[in-house]
Design a protein around this motif. Structure first.
Motif: not given
Length: 537
Positions: A310-325
């Motif tokens: 249900e939820l993915l929590v990524a540490g670190g700001a400015n998550l790349s467009a590649r990962i978000r896509s």
């Protein structure tokens, strides 16, 4: 620390609920309280067998402030007064509060040792066994560590040569002593001003710096994370990675503080993790961006294993467009939150939509951006980010750095550069990540973000290179043997960047230098360029 109170509460109400789960071992809340008594018994035995040097960790005096518990100096003297006799904790008495460090790749046993000691008067630390040996020695000698769980013979020999008087045992020996010794007394909820954890900075720009967190500071940190990152009671969270990473350690703490289950892993294998997610009913994942991306790739091939996430929590700001896509395509039913924080300060804010660059500050977090002279800058201007938060530590241990964390008003900085517009924050890297070229101020991370989806480049790093006419220019370093040629790179850049942001030089390397946590080291990359070790395209 809310861990102990919640452990005891859940042990009574739901003793069968899983607390910590490894790939090959697990422990319930009912077992964890008793397990802590055995962990404490071993620490007491080792401390008695190896009496600590009588040391006091004394705080620096900051102008305009009372002494702080974590701006500490190591001083040989007789044991200090008990914390209850003082108006605040400004020391760690090695006899009353042993500093116990675990340096192991075994995530399960590291996690249960930390959890077990939470209910006793101990300061716990995790030391990354991949740090350079000399830095490990410096940390052990300079921060008051009296008990060390480590399998490293090289570290044992180096500490012996340095005259360290503490006790080092292997993990197997520690576990043998747990089985042999009678358990210690029962754990209890401790006072908020008591030091609880010794942590370390990420080491992205320098050797990791040590600092303390009191229990009250961690309670404040959990109050923020529980309000926004959903470590809910009974929720199964997968948090792969070494416990020496603050991200993984925080995930463990918030799971136990809420009555959830924390699933840990010694190493990360995406296929094995996907099976655990399915078999263990994991609904929440907390991980670094690279792990999130790997899981998304597996989810594309085996979506049924991720049906419950249900939820993915990524540490670190400015998550790349590649990962978000990748996440959006492979896990359409899961929400993705990318949070920004610093181990020294705590959770600061997160990004949940758009291009991932706009971070919304959490309630209770104050922020300001300052110029080179310390003046507070207007909204929209680039400067050094300062944060004021209840969870912030008071300072670094001087054995590991002479840098100060906080000013006299309680504002702290880890030297991130940023723009601030109201409660919206945009991170632009560290001080060395902002360069001036041709009279224009350029953020190197902004340059890198434009190349996140560049075909053929595994990763990129933008650096500043000296130039006779402009003073400095932007150089882009590509990782990977199949990186595109310079003409392709520049054409790609001109479509996405303002002219002053377009790189003037392009290089290729087989592999970019990284920290042990996987972050690209910009200064080391610049050295490759300056030393002629990168191929100019």
């Amino acid at each position: 620390m809310p861990i102990t109170g919640k452990i005891l509460e859940v042990a009574q109400a739901h003793p069968e609920r899983l607390a910590i789960v490894g790939a090959e071992a697990r422990i319930t809340y009912g077992e964890l309280a008793e397990d802590g008594r055995r962990v404490r018994a071993v620490v007491e035995h080792l401390r008695d067998a190896h009496p600590p040097v009588s040391v006091r960790l004394r705080s620096r005096e900051l102008p305009g402030r009372a002494e702080s518990p974590s701006g500490l100096q190591l001083v040989d003297e007789t044991p200090a007064a008990e914390p209850s006799e003082r108006s605040g904790v400004d020391h760690v008495d090695a006899r009353a509060q042993p500093v116990v460090a675990v340096s192991s790749t075994d995530a399960f046993h590291t996690a249960r040792i930390i959890a077990g000691l939470a209910g006793f008067g101990c300061v716990s630390a995790t030391i990354d066994p991949r740090w350079p040996l000399e830095h490990q020695v410096r940390v052990v000698l300079g921060t008051g560590i009296s008990v060390l769980v480590s399998d490293s013979d090289a570290l044992r020999d180096a500490l012996a040569r340095a005259g360290w008087a503490g006790a080092q045992v292997s993990l197997d020996e520690f576990r043998r002593l747990e089985r042999k010794l009678p358990p210690a007394g029962a754990p209890s909820v401790r006072a908020g001003d008591e030091p609880f954890l010794m942590l370390f900075s990420s080491g992205t720009t320098s050797n990791p710096k040590a600092f303390l967190k009191t229990r009250a500071q961690y309670r404040a940190n959990f109050a923020v994370s529980s309000a926004y990152l959903e470590p809910l009671p009974g929720v199964a969270t997968l948090a792969p990675g070494p416990l020496s990473y603050s991200l993984t350690l925080y995930a463990l703490v918030e799971c136990l503080a809420s009555g959830g289950s924390c699933h840990v892993a010694d190493t990360f294998d995406a296929l094995a993790a996907s099976r655990r997610i399915a078999d263990e009913g994991v609904t929440r994942v907390v991980a670094v961006p690279a792990v999130i991306e790997s899981l998304a790739l597996v989810a594309r091939r085996s979506p049924e294993r991720f049906a419950g996430v249900e939820l993915l929590v990524a540490g670190g700001a400015n998550l790349s467009a590649r990962i978000r896509s990748a996440v959006a395509g492979a896990l359409p039913g899961a929400r993705l939150v990318s949070y920004y924080g610093a181990a020294e300060i705590g959770f600061i804010g997160d990004s949940r939509g758009g291009d991932g660059t706009a971070i919304t500050l959490y309630d209770g977090i104050e922020a300001q951006v300052r110029g080179p002279l310390g003046d507070v800058l207007p909204d929209g201007e680039i400067g050094e980010l300062w944060i004021r938060a209840d969870a912030c530590s008071d300072g670094y241990l001087p054995a590991t750095t002479d840098e100060q964390l906080r000013d006299t008003e309680g504002w702290a900085t880890v030297h991130d550069q940023a723009r601030l517009r109201g409660r919206q924050l945009e991170l632009l890297g560290r001080a060395g990540d902002i360069v001036v070229t041709g009279g224009h101020k350029v953020s190197l991370p902004e340059v890198e973000r434009a190349f996140e989806l560049l075909p053929g480049a595994d990763a990129v790093c933008a650096v500043s290179a000296p130039d006779a006419s402009l003073g400095s220019v932007i150089a882009l370093v590509l990782e990977g043997a199949d990186a595109p040629d310079k003409a392709t790179v520049l054409a790609y850049a001109r479509e996405r960047l303002a002219p002053q942001f377009v790189p003037r030089r392009v290089y290729r390397v087989g592999e970019l230098p990284r920290t042990v946590g996987g972050k690209v080291r910009r200064a080391a990359t610049a050295e490759l360029v300056a030393g002629g070790e990168a191929v100019r395209l």
